[in-house]
Design a protein around this motif. Structure first.
Motif, PDB file in Angstrom:
ATOM      1  N   SER A 283      37.824  37.417  45.856  1.00 20.05           N
ATOM      2  CA  SER A 283      37.691  38.863  45.979  1.00 20.05           C
ATOM      3  C   SER A 283      37.893  39.249  47.442  1.00 20.05           C
ATOM      4  O   SER A 283      37.706  38.436  48.345  1.00 20.05           O
ATOM      5  CB  SER A 283      36.305  39.325  45.495  1.00 20.05           C
ATOM      6  OG  SER A 283      35.280  38.732  46.260  1.00 20.05           O
TER       7      SER A 283
ATOM      8  N   ARG B 173      41.647  34.181  40.660  1.00 16.35           N
ATOM      9  CA  ARG B 173      40.817  35.081  39.847  1.00 16.35           C
ATOM     10  C   ARG B 173      39.371  35.089  40.333  1.00 16.35           C
ATOM     11  O   ARG B 173      38.653  36.069  40.148  1.00 16.35           O
ATOM     12  CB  ARG B 173      40.876  34.666  38.380  1.00 16.35           C
ATOM     13  CG  ARG B 173      42.199  35.021  37.711  1.00 16.35           C
ATOM     14  CD  ARG B 173      42.262  34.479  36.300  1.00 16.35           C
ATOM     15  NE  ARG B 173      43.508  34.875  35.641  1.00 16.35           N
ATOM     16  CZ  ARG B 173      44.009  34.272  34.581  1.00 16.35           C
ATOM     17  NH1 ARG B 173      43.370  33.247  34.039  1.00 16.35           N
ATOM     18  NH2 ARG B 173      45.136  34.686  34.037  1.00 16.35           N
TER      19      ARG B 173
ATOM     20  N   GLU C 223      43.399  43.068  50.935  1.00 14.29           N
ATOM     21  CA  GLU C 223      43.164  43.809  49.690  1.00 14.29           C
ATOM     22  C   GLU C 223      44.241  44.869  49.479  1.00 14.29           C
ATOM     23  O   GLU C 223      44.783  45.413  50.413  1.00 14.29           O
ATOM     24  CB  GLU C 223      41.782  44.460  49.742  1.00 14.29           C
ATOM     25  CG  GLU C 223      40.648  43.476  49.565  1.00 14.29           C
ATOM     26  CD  GLU C 223      39.314  44.187  49.392  1.00 14.29           C
ATOM     27  OE1 GLU C 223      38.919  44.403  48.225  1.00 14.29           O
ATOM     28  OE2 GLU C 223      38.703  44.530  50.406  1.00 14.29           O
TER      29      GLU C 223
ATOM     30  N   GLU D 220      43.172  44.907  41.076  1.00 13.19           N
ATOM     31  CA  GLU D 220      42.284  43.932  40.461  1.00 13.19           C
ATOM     32  C   GLU D 220      42.077  42.754  41.409  1.00 13.19           C
ATOM     33  O   GLU D 220      43.035  42.273  42.013  1.00 13.19           O
ATOM     34  CB  GLU D 220      42.898  43.432  39.154  1.00 13.19           C
ATOM     35  CG  GLU D 220      42.096  42.332  38.491  1.00 13.19           C
ATOM     36  CD  GLU D 220      42.875  41.662  37.390  1.00 13.19           C
ATOM     37  OE1 GLU D 220      42.469  40.567  36.987  1.00 13.19           O
ATOM     38  OE2 GLU D 220      43.893  42.219  36.961  1.00 13.19           O
ATOM     39  N   PRO D 221      40.842  42.262  41.569  1.00 13.54           N
ATOM     40  CA  PRO D 221      40.613  41.110  42.435  1.00 13.54           C
ATOM     41  C   PRO D 221      41.475  39.932  42.017  1.00 13.54           C
ATOM     42  O   PRO D 221      41.562  39.595  40.849  1.00 13.54           O
ATOM     43  CB  PRO D 221      39.114  40.823  42.228  1.00 13.54           C
ATOM     44  CG  PRO D 221      38.534  42.125  41.824  1.00 13.54           C
ATOM     45  CD  PRO D 221      39.598  42.800  41.004  1.00 13.54           C
TER      46      PRO D 221
END
Length: 450
Positions: A430, A427, A450, A358-359
């Motif tokens: 990204s 949150r 990531e 999840e980003p």
């Protein structure tokens, strides 16, 4: 003689029957349960049994190497409180989970859930799933719940499937149980078992009066003593977690205790009521307002103080910056003092506590920089941000080199003031995330891939 005695008794029976007929109870609550049941879901969790680094004060790392990592699964219940996928459950249901899934009522499959925020002090957590138009259970005013009201516990006990049990409200305002920091439980004899945690306690109209949380048991099974977080408290916590990712509580800055009969003879007041001030913390709201050790707090904003627990709950619910009047008994005379309530130092916040991939998920736990932490770690006043207290093994944070004791001061070149602000910025991020951290007296840049 017997006829004269029998006649009044017969009349009383007729009157009682007539009064009962004024508001007949339904023979079945099936229609209410059918309407409410879709608003209760099953929550499934998975986590690794070993392999988490955590910080032990003062800022030392502890690691448990060599242990075989195996997945552990858990199961509880949850209540749909937002048609857009907002679910309320217990913190202990999802605590430490690497993956959270939700199974809607009547569905075969599961959907992945994101942890919006958790509040260990009340054992509540808010989840979100990607869904629209979900059936929602309406909140009741739990302050109006009375002993003797009907209560229905809905959840998935022992994982056997969606179940309902019926009982009554046995007590309200129950504290001293030793489960969480802020206890104001509704007690019920409706059957609550493992797996019911996070599920709904509803009244006879299908309104949510509490979140089922715990049972008192000698052997692990239900013996008719269950506890639920009252709906009004659950709603306040839910709203704050949705708004800012953490719960903000009022802070008085005193240590208080019960007024026993022996202490009442020395300090005055009525034994068993009020809260005796044992210590006033330096530079706290109470000290600035003029409270001193030995004061007996008898009223807070006009509301009688029943005991220290009740005062603590009331102060916690006051917004920081608000002014209230404390009535204290000092040297046998009452005095009114105006107090500007402060903010209780924050609790650890899980950063990006959603699902793997999840980003924004880093795999770290963050803590606000309290005065105590600043002093122990010798953090300069100019440094603002969030302290990393725990790093998950195998997480993005660990691979990037984040360690307990580091302080995140910027996310994507945006300054962050505390743990909640850091979580919000994460949150929004990204892909690769650029962090600026302060560690061992120096600033450095770290890119979390990531």
């Amino acid at each position: 003689m017997h006829r004269l005695l029998a006649l009044p008794v017969f009349c009383l029976l007729l009157v009682a029957a007539a009064r009962a007929g004024d508001a007949p109870s339904p023979a079945s609550y099936a229609s209410m349960i059918e309407a409410v049941a879709p608003g209760v879901v099953t929550v499934y969790t998975t986590k690794q049994a070993q392999g988490s680094r955590r910080m032990i004060m003062p800022f030392l790392e502890e690691n448990t190497p060599g242990m075989r990592r195996r997945p552990e699964s858990g199961q509880g219940s949850g209540v749909v409180v937002g048609a857009d996928g907002v679910i309320l459950t217990n913190n202990h249901v999802i605590d430490g989970a690497d993956r959270i899934e939700v199974q809607l009522h009547g569905a075969r499959g599961r959907v992945v859930a994101t942890l919006v925020g958790a509040d260990p002090k009340t054992d509540l957590a808010v989840l979100r799933i990607d869904a629209k138009g979900l059936p929602v259970i309406a909140f009741a005013d739990s302050d109006r719940v009375r002993v003797g009201d009907l209560a229905f516990a809905i959840g998935n006990p022992f994982g056997v499937g969606h179940s309902v049990s019926m009982g009554i409200v046995s007590a309200t305002g129950r504290g001293g149980v030793g489960i969480v920091d802020y206890e104001d439980f509704i007690q019920t004899d409706a059957s609550i078992n493992p797996g019911n945690s996070g599920g709904a306690l509803v009244d006879s109209l299908g309104r949510l009066v509490g979140i089922n949380t715990a049972i008192y048991s000698r052997g692990g099974g239900n013996i008719g003593i269950g506890f639920a977080v009252p709906a009004n408290l659950a709603k306040r916590v839910k709203d704050q977690l949705l708004d800012g990712g953490k719960v903000v509580r009022g802070y008085l800055g005193v240590q208080i205790g019960e007024l026993t009969p022996e202490l009442a003879r020395k300090f005055g007041g009525e034994a068993g009521t009020g809260a005796l001030v044992g210590e006033v913390l330096d530079d706290g709201p109470a000290a600035k307002a003029g409270l001193v050790a030995g004061d007996v707090i008898v009223r807070a904003d006009g509301r009688p103080v029943a005991d220290p627990r009740q005062l603590r709950l009331q102060i916690a619910g006051v917004a920081p910056g608000s002014e209230i009047t404390l009535t204290v008994l000092r040297d046998g005379r009452e005095q009114d003092l105006r107090v500007t309530i402060g903010e209780l130092p924050g609790d650890p916040v899980v950063a990006g506590g959603g699902q793997p991939g999840e980003p924004g998920r880093l795999g770290v736990t963050l803590q606000d920089l309290t005065p105590q932490i600043r002093q122990q770690a010798q953090v300069p006043a100019r440094i603002q941000g969030a302290l990393v207290t725990q790093v998950e093994d195998g997480s993005r944070a660990e691979r990037a080199g984040l360690r307990p004791g580091m302080i995140i001061t910027e996310v994507e070149r945006r300054a962050v003031a505390d743990a909640s602000a850091t979580v919000q910025q994460l949150r929004l991020a990204s892909g690769d995330v650029l962090l600026r951290v302060w560690f061992e007296g120096a600033n450095r840049w770290i890119v979390v891939g990531e």
